[in-house]
Write a protein that holds these residues in place. Sequence first.
Motif, PDB file in Angstrom:
ATOM      1  N   ASP A  29     -26.092 -25.795   1.203  1.00  0.00           N
ATOM      2  CA  ASP A  29     -25.165 -26.001   2.320  1.00  0.00           C
ATOM      3  C   ASP A  29     -25.040 -27.476   2.692  1.00  0.00           C
ATOM      4  O   ASP A  29     -24.022 -27.901   3.243  1.00  0.00           O
ATOM      5  CB  ASP A  29     -25.622 -25.201   3.554  1.00  0.00           C
ATOM      6  CG  ASP A  29     -25.451 -23.705   3.362  1.00  0.00           C
ATOM      7  OD1 ASP A  29     -24.529 -23.315   2.619  1.00  0.00           O
ATOM      8  OD2 ASP A  29     -26.248 -22.939   3.926  1.00  0.00           O
ATOM      9  N   ILE A  30     -26.090 -28.256   2.424  1.00  0.00           N
ATOM     10  CA  ILE A  30     -26.109 -29.673   2.796  1.00  0.00           C
ATOM     11  C   ILE A  30     -26.134 -30.528   1.533  1.00  0.00           C
ATOM     12  O   ILE A  30     -26.936 -30.297   0.623  1.00  0.00           O
ATOM     13  CB  ILE A  30     -27.335 -30.010   3.668  1.00  0.00           C
ATOM     14  CG1 ILE A  30     -27.297 -29.210   4.976  1.00  0.00           C
ATOM     15  CG2 ILE A  30     -27.399 -31.508   3.975  1.00  0.00           C
ATOM     16  CD1 ILE A  30     -28.546 -29.374   5.824  1.00  0.00           C
ATOM     17  N   ILE A  31     -25.248 -31.529   1.480  1.00  0.00           N
ATOM     18  CA  ILE A  31     -25.194 -32.464   0.355  1.00  0.00           C
ATOM     19  C   ILE A  31     -25.380 -33.876   0.903  1.00  0.00           C
ATOM     20  O   ILE A  31     -24.652 -34.301   1.806  1.00  0.00           O
ATOM     21  CB  ILE A  31     -23.842 -32.393  -0.392  1.00  0.00           C
ATOM     22  CG1 ILE A  31     -23.446 -30.952  -0.702  1.00  0.00           C
ATOM     23  CG2 ILE A  31     -23.893 -33.258  -1.649  1.00  0.00           C
ATOM     24  CD1 ILE A  31     -24.314 -30.242  -1.693  1.00  0.00           C
ATOM     25  N   LEU A  32     -26.343 -34.603   0.360  1.00  0.00           N
ATOM     26  CA  LEU A  32     -26.569 -36.002   0.716  1.00  0.00           C
ATOM     27  C   LEU A  32     -25.959 -36.876  -0.378  1.00  0.00           C
ATOM     28  O   LEU A  32     -26.162 -36.617  -1.563  1.00  0.00           O
ATOM     29  CB  LEU A  32     -28.066 -36.302   0.849  1.00  0.00           C
ATOM     30  CG  LEU A  32     -28.892 -35.368   1.746  1.00  0.00           C
ATOM     31  CD1 LEU A  32     -30.349 -35.827   1.769  1.00  0.00           C
ATOM     32  CD2 LEU A  32     -28.322 -35.316   3.152  1.00  0.00           C
ATOM     33  N   MET A  33     -25.227 -37.915   0.030  1.00  0.00           N
ATOM     34  CA  MET A  33     -24.576 -38.784  -0.945  1.00  0.00           C
ATOM     35  C   MET A  33     -24.831 -40.245  -0.555  1.00  0.00           C
ATOM     36  O   MET A  33     -24.444 -40.682   0.525  1.00  0.00           O
ATOM     37  CB  MET A  33     -23.070 -38.505  -0.993  1.00  0.00           C
ATOM     38  CG  MET A  33     -22.735 -37.040  -1.217  1.00  0.00           C
ATOM     39  SD  MET A  33     -20.982 -36.723  -1.524  1.00  0.00           S
ATOM     40  CE  MET A  33     -20.888 -37.113  -3.262  1.00  0.00           C
ATOM     41  N   ASP A  34     -25.506 -40.981  -1.441  1.00  0.00           N
ATOM     42  CA  ASP A  34     -25.885 -42.364  -1.153  1.00  0.00           C
ATOM     43  C   ASP A  34     -25.010 -43.319  -1.965  1.00  0.00           C
ATOM     44  O   ASP A  34     -25.283 -43.592  -3.130  1.00  0.00           O
ATOM     45  CB  ASP A  34     -27.357 -42.576  -1.490  1.00  0.00           C
ATOM     46  CG  ASP A  34     -27.876 -43.924  -1.006  1.00  0.00           C
ATOM     47  OD1 ASP A  34     -27.093 -44.666  -0.370  1.00  0.00           O
ATOM     48  OD2 ASP A  34     -29.051 -44.233  -1.252  1.00  0.00           O
ATOM     49  N   GLU A  35     -23.928 -43.800  -1.335  1.00  0.00           N
ATOM     50  CA  GLU A  35     -22.960 -44.714  -1.952  1.00  0.00           C
ATOM     51  C   GLU A  35     -22.600 -44.270  -3.380  1.00  0.00           C
ATOM     52  O   GLU A  35     -22.714 -45.058  -4.334  1.00  0.00           O
ATOM     53  CB  GLU A  35     -23.501 -46.147  -1.956  1.00  0.00           C
ATOM     54  CG  GLU A  35     -23.804 -46.651  -0.548  1.00  0.00           C
ATOM     55  CD  GLU A  35     -23.720 -48.154  -0.408  1.00  0.00           C
ATOM     56  OE1 GLU A  35     -22.742 -48.732  -0.894  1.00  0.00           O
ATOM     57  OE2 GLU A  35     -24.631 -48.730   0.183  1.00  0.00           O
TER      58      GLU A  35
END
Length: 379
Positions: free
Chosen positions: A155-161
């Motif tokens: 459900d949660i997506i982390l995106m670092d640049e």
Amino acid sequence: MLHIENLRKVYRGGKVAVDNLTLDIKKGEFIAFIGTSGSGKTTALRMLNRMVEPTSGMISINGKEITKLNPVTLRRSIGYVIQQIGLMPHMTIRENITLVPRLLQWSKEKRDETAKYLLSLVNLPEAYLDYYPSQLSGGQQQRIGVIRALAAEQDIILMDEPFGALDPITRDTLQDLIKELQKTLDKTIIFVTHDMDEAIKLADRIAIMHEGKLVQFDTPDNILASPANDFVKEFIGSHRLIQQKPNIKTVDEVMIKPVSITVERSLDEAIRLMVKSRVDTLFVTDGQNRLLGFLTVESLTGNARTKKSVSEVYNRDVIFMKTGSKLQDTVRRILNLNLNNIPVVDDQQHLMGLITRANIVDIVYDTIWGEEEQELMDV
């Protein structure tokens, strides 16, 4: 869904990276963390999946404190995309996409179905599933990196640049893609960027950080209209004046009627239509008015003179906007990519309108100077 309270990270030597960060993120929101280098945005992101352990404070997901969860189990439940993509070079695209589902012991049938479905969402051929990363372009690899984060149904997506190292056209395309996927799949995305334009385009709310502190957390329109302090004003930049006005429009309100031709027509007909309509570009559609590409005066020179049909010479690499898009996003795209115009399509790819540089000049004039001119006339 995600509650962060008094989150703090202090590194050895007393360096405070994140200082008492408190905010709530709702299910299905697209949140952008932005700030200058060293502002704490990436550290804050990495504490959400315990890649970095907090010094103090609390993070809970759906009411569960993450410090009470197994870190490996937590990370498998949260998608993660970084700038370096991180595809395994010795694995096929299928194996890369289904890496986490394999660890979660999904059946082979379910993994294959998921890989095929996700690949179709990013408009890549099914045959690519058996390719290796080195056989794909940088932009295609980045698409795989994005959908891999979606494969385990987190459900949660982390995106670092994730798009920081890409060329402007590929970056622009992938920004559209991730926003569309987020809406389609109802994912909660927390996205780190240093680019204010990117944050404005993608985010429902923007968290602006400075020296480890959260200085403003609001919608893009509210931040542009009411910056919290001088730092935020400077960070936004005066060149975004058009976005600070209350009468921000969508493309639907200002687009004009494009001149188009169907793909099976002859080049002679295309030339006559250009002359009659006094344009140097025709947009090419199919029989249902779906946009296929475009034809320019330049494309009718040289070897093209020996061709007979529009289908033989038109350019299929067309950049477009969707109906309902903010005008400011279109302005950025035209200026950043140095385009003369940009077509507007609906969700079924039907050609609906056109935005040109002349449109933009008129809009910018009216937005920035129109009120001032009206005041002078009223005096």
